[in-house]
Design a protein around this motif. Structure first.
Motif, PDB file in Angstrom:
ATOM      1  N   SER A   1       0.795  -1.254  -0.105  1.00  0.00           N
ATOM      2  CA  SER A   1      -0.025  -0.069   0.048  1.00  0.00           C
ATOM      3  C   SER A   1       0.915   1.234   0.005  1.00  0.00           C
ATOM      4  O   SER A   1       2.068   1.306   0.171  1.00  0.00           O
ATOM      5  N   GLN A   2       0.334   2.321   0.057  1.00  0.00           N
ATOM      6  CA  GLN A   2       1.019   3.552  -0.182  1.00  0.00           C
ATOM      7  C   GLN A   2       1.510   4.066   1.147  1.00  0.00           C
ATOM      8  O   GLN A   2       2.497   4.976   1.360  1.00  0.00           O
ATOM      9  N   ILE A   3       1.237   3.295   2.268  1.00  0.00           N
ATOM     10  CA  ILE A   3       1.703   3.744   3.682  1.00  0.00           C
ATOM     11  C   ILE A   3       2.718   2.730   4.110  1.00  0.00           C
ATOM     12  O   ILE A   3       2.657   1.356   3.682  1.00  0.00           O
TER      13      ILE A   3
ATOM     14  N   ARG B   1       5.420   5.045  13.685  1.00  0.00           N
ATOM     15  CA  ARG B   1       4.408   5.753  13.211  1.00  0.00           C
ATOM     16  C   ARG B   1       4.250   5.527  11.604  1.00  0.00           C
ATOM     17  O   ARG B   1       5.083   4.791  11.076  1.00  0.00           O
ATOM     18  N   VAL B   2       3.421   5.795  10.834  1.00  0.00           N
ATOM     19  CA  VAL B   2       2.987   5.883   9.481  1.00  0.00           C
ATOM     20  C   VAL B   2       3.917   6.827   8.781  1.00  0.00           C
ATOM     21  O   VAL B   2       4.243   7.871   9.223  1.00  0.00           O
TER      22      VAL B   2
ATOM     23  N   GLY C   1      -4.809  11.921  -1.258  1.00  0.00           N
ATOM     24  CA  GLY C   1      -6.356  10.900  -1.274  1.00  0.00           C
ATOM     25  C   GLY C   1      -6.071   9.309  -1.265  1.00  0.00           C
ATOM     26  O   GLY C   1      -6.756   8.708  -0.255  1.00  0.00           O
ATOM     27  N   GLN C   2      -5.081   8.985  -1.904  1.00  0.00           N
ATOM     28  CA  GLN C   2      -4.544   7.631  -2.050  1.00  0.00           C
ATOM     29  C   GLN C   2      -4.150   7.063  -0.825  1.00  0.00           C
ATOM     30  O   GLN C   2      -4.461   6.215  -0.200  1.00  0.00           O
ATOM     31  N   THR C   3      -3.277   8.108  -0.243  1.00  0.00           N
ATOM     32  CA  THR C   3      -2.455   7.608   0.986  1.00  0.00           C
ATOM     33  C   THR C   3      -3.455   7.631   2.213  1.00  0.00           C
ATOM     34  O   THR C   3      -3.676   6.736   2.892  1.00  0.00           O
ATOM     35  N   ALA C   4      -4.517   8.662   2.320  1.00  0.00           N
ATOM     36  CA  ALA C   4      -5.495   8.702   3.064  1.00  0.00           C
ATOM     37  C   ALA C   4      -6.481   7.346   3.181  1.00  0.00           C
ATOM     38  O   ALA C   4      -6.855   6.989   4.117  1.00  0.00           O
ATOM     39  N   ASP C   5      -6.769   7.008   1.973  1.00  0.00           N
ATOM     40  CA  ASP C   5      -7.721   5.703   1.672  1.00  0.00           C
ATOM     41  C   ASP C   5      -7.053   4.580   2.286  1.00  0.00           C
ATOM     42  O   ASP C   5      -7.711   3.846   2.970  1.00  0.00           O
ATOM     43  N   ALA C   6      -5.732   4.155   2.071  1.00  0.00           N
ATOM     44  CA  ALA C   6      -5.105   3.152   2.696  1.00  0.00           C
ATOM     45  C   ALA C   6      -4.908   3.201   4.105  1.00  0.00           C
ATOM     46  O   ALA C   6      -5.050   2.129   4.783  1.00  0.00           O
ATOM     47  N   TYR C   7      -4.681   4.395   4.546  1.00  0.00           N
ATOM     48  CA  TYR C   7      -4.829   4.610   6.123  1.00  0.00           C
ATOM     49  C   TYR C   7      -6.115   4.346   6.681  1.00  0.00           C
ATOM     50  O   TYR C   7      -6.009   3.466   7.488  1.00  0.00           O
ATOM     51  N   ASP C   8      -6.919   4.858   6.015  1.00  0.00           N
ATOM     52  CA  ASP C   8      -8.718   4.559   6.509  1.00  0.00           C
ATOM     53  C   ASP C   8      -8.903   2.927   6.607  1.00  0.00           C
ATOM     54  O   ASP C   8      -9.409   2.430   7.602  1.00  0.00           O
ATOM     55  N   ARG C   9      -8.172   2.257   5.465  1.00  0.00           N
ATOM     56  CA  ARG C   9      -8.635   0.925   5.663  1.00  0.00           C
ATOM     57  C   ARG C   9      -7.746   0.071   6.600  1.00  0.00           C
ATOM     58  O   ARG C   9      -8.500  -0.705   7.271  1.00  0.00           O
TER      59      ARG C   9
END
Length: 424
Positions: free
Chosen positions: A233-235, A243-244, A379-387
């Motif tokens: 993923s992006q993170i 941390r992330v 946005g892509q990183t935020a989506d990966a983080y939310d998952r």
């Protein structure tokens, strides 16, 4: 004098053996290359069970101080050098404990060879077993059900009935732990063992179970390090803390930094050079704390029901979550309550969270406080983080390695910088 076939055979045997097996089968060959003084010294180490790959490599390398080694001799030099480097890497995980003799007994052994060795020298300890499974009523119920069934079969045969303790041991060995067929199951199994011979003068130099656990973890980690993985993923994990970090901002994914430890100034954030330098110092000491982190993770899992999957995450390094798709996380934890005893095991993490005003009963608040996402993330990183937030909240057990890592990191930070608050 040796010929080409001798050195090729030596290379093959050394690659497949422990250090003791390598010296035992190749000492005649070594004698034709090394000086007599070096051979006698190595033989003394061998007989005292103090032989190391580093000593073997140094003795071999010094034999060529007055001549250039041939291509085949250079190949053997490389093999010995690699084994010495692996040995040094293993030492970093042992926290100063005397695990090296046991490491030398088990290195390069297959799973099928390691398990019989363990069963020969260690035995199940009922006190450890019931302490470990006291929060797992299903296991206890299954165990006593099997004991009752075995008792009834013995009564029908009208044979001499063993004591309840003997029956319990039989059920554990022949039914519950009859098939230990994976590394994850083995790691689970050894936490229930104690040495059969606890005397200081044990002929085989058997060690406490903590050392056995540490050696098996080190062997697995060294195997995993040979298999290069890349985050899916992006993170990823910050290379300097727990941390992330956003992989899109890093030249190399394994060198990504979180917003706290970002070294270079960008349009979105200032440089954090002082924090970066402090984290470097912490990380240098953290390299030698792997065994304590492993034991802490094992202690934390006791507060929740767990299975082989949870044990497996401890084998895949501390950034395991980067490679595990969220959809494969199957929530099965039941009540997820952090008791006072749980927080007593994580005093530095608890203080870190309280200083941020984080409620210790909220899973989501805890995760977001410990793994905050940079406000400049796309946005892509935020989506990966939310998952991942969703996956961790559904089953907090998968977040325990992060908490164990953070506890070790924060403890070292406090030791090095007692008067400074933790960088945030």
């Amino acid at each position: 004098m040796w010929d080409v076939e001798d050195i090729k055979e030596a290379c093959d045997r050394i690659e497949r053996n422990t250090v003791y097996g390598a010296f035992e089968c190749c000492q005649h060959f070594f004698s034709s290359i090394m000086g007599n003084e070096d051979i006698l010294k190595l033989r003394g180490f061998f007989e005292d069970r103090r032989l190391t790959w580093n000593a073997l490599y140094k003795a071999w390398d010094s034999a060529f101080s007055d001549r250039i080694p041939s291509a085949d001799e250079s190949t053997l030099t490389k093999i010995l050098s690699d084994r010495a480097a692996k040995e040094a890497r293993a030492l970093e995980y042992f926290d100063g404990s005397n695990c090296l003799p046991l490491y030398h007994e088990l290195e390069n052994r297959s799973f099928r060879e390691i398990l019989p060795y363990i069963r020969t020298h260690y035995r199940l300890n009922l006190e450890r077993l019931f302490e470990k499974y006291e929060y797992n009523p299903e296991f206890v119920e299954t165990l006593f059900s099997l004991c009752e069934m075995r008792m009834k079969k013995l009564e029908k045969k009208r044979s001499v009935t063993p004591s309840q303790i003997e029956i319990l041991h039989q059920v554990l060995q022949e039914d519950i732990f009859a098939r230990v067929d994976s590394w994850a199951a083995l790691i689970e199994y050894v936490t229930l063992l104690v040495p059969k011979d606890a005397s200081e003068n044990s002929a085989r130099n058997i060690h406490d179970t903590d050392n056995l656990y540490d050696v098996l973890m080190a062997l697995q980690i060294l195997r995993y390090e040979g298999r290069k993985k890349y985050p899916i993923s992006q993170i990823t994990t910050c290379s300097l803390c727990w941390r992330v970090a956003d992989t899109s901002n890093a030249k190399k994914k394994d060198k990504a930094h979180c917003h706290v430890h970002h070294y270079e100034k960008t349009a979105e954030r200032p440089a954090r050079k002082k924090a970066y330098e402090r984290a470097l110092a912490v990380n240098r000491k953290l390299r030698y704390a792997h065994s304590s982190r492993s034991r802490l993770l094992a202690a934390l899992t006791k507060f929740f029901p767990y299975d082989e999957k949870i044990i497996q995450i401890g084998l895949d390094l501390w950034s395991w979550w980067e490679y595990e798709p969220p959809q494969s996380v199957c929530p099965s934890c039941g009540d997820q309550v952090f008791t006072d005893d749980f927080w007593e095991a994580l005093p530095h993490v608890a203080r870190f969270l309280r200083q941020q005003g984080c409620p210790l009963e909220s899973l989501k608040a805890i995760i977001e406080a410990m793994m905050p996402l940079d406000s400049s993330a796309d946005g892509q990183t935020a989506d990966a983080y939310d998952r991942w937030i969703t996956a961790w909240t559904n089953d907090i057990r998968y977040f325990l390695p992060v908490m164990a890592h953070a506890e070790a990191w924060l403890a070292i930070y406090e030791e090095l910088y007692p008067s400074l608050p933790v960088d945030r």
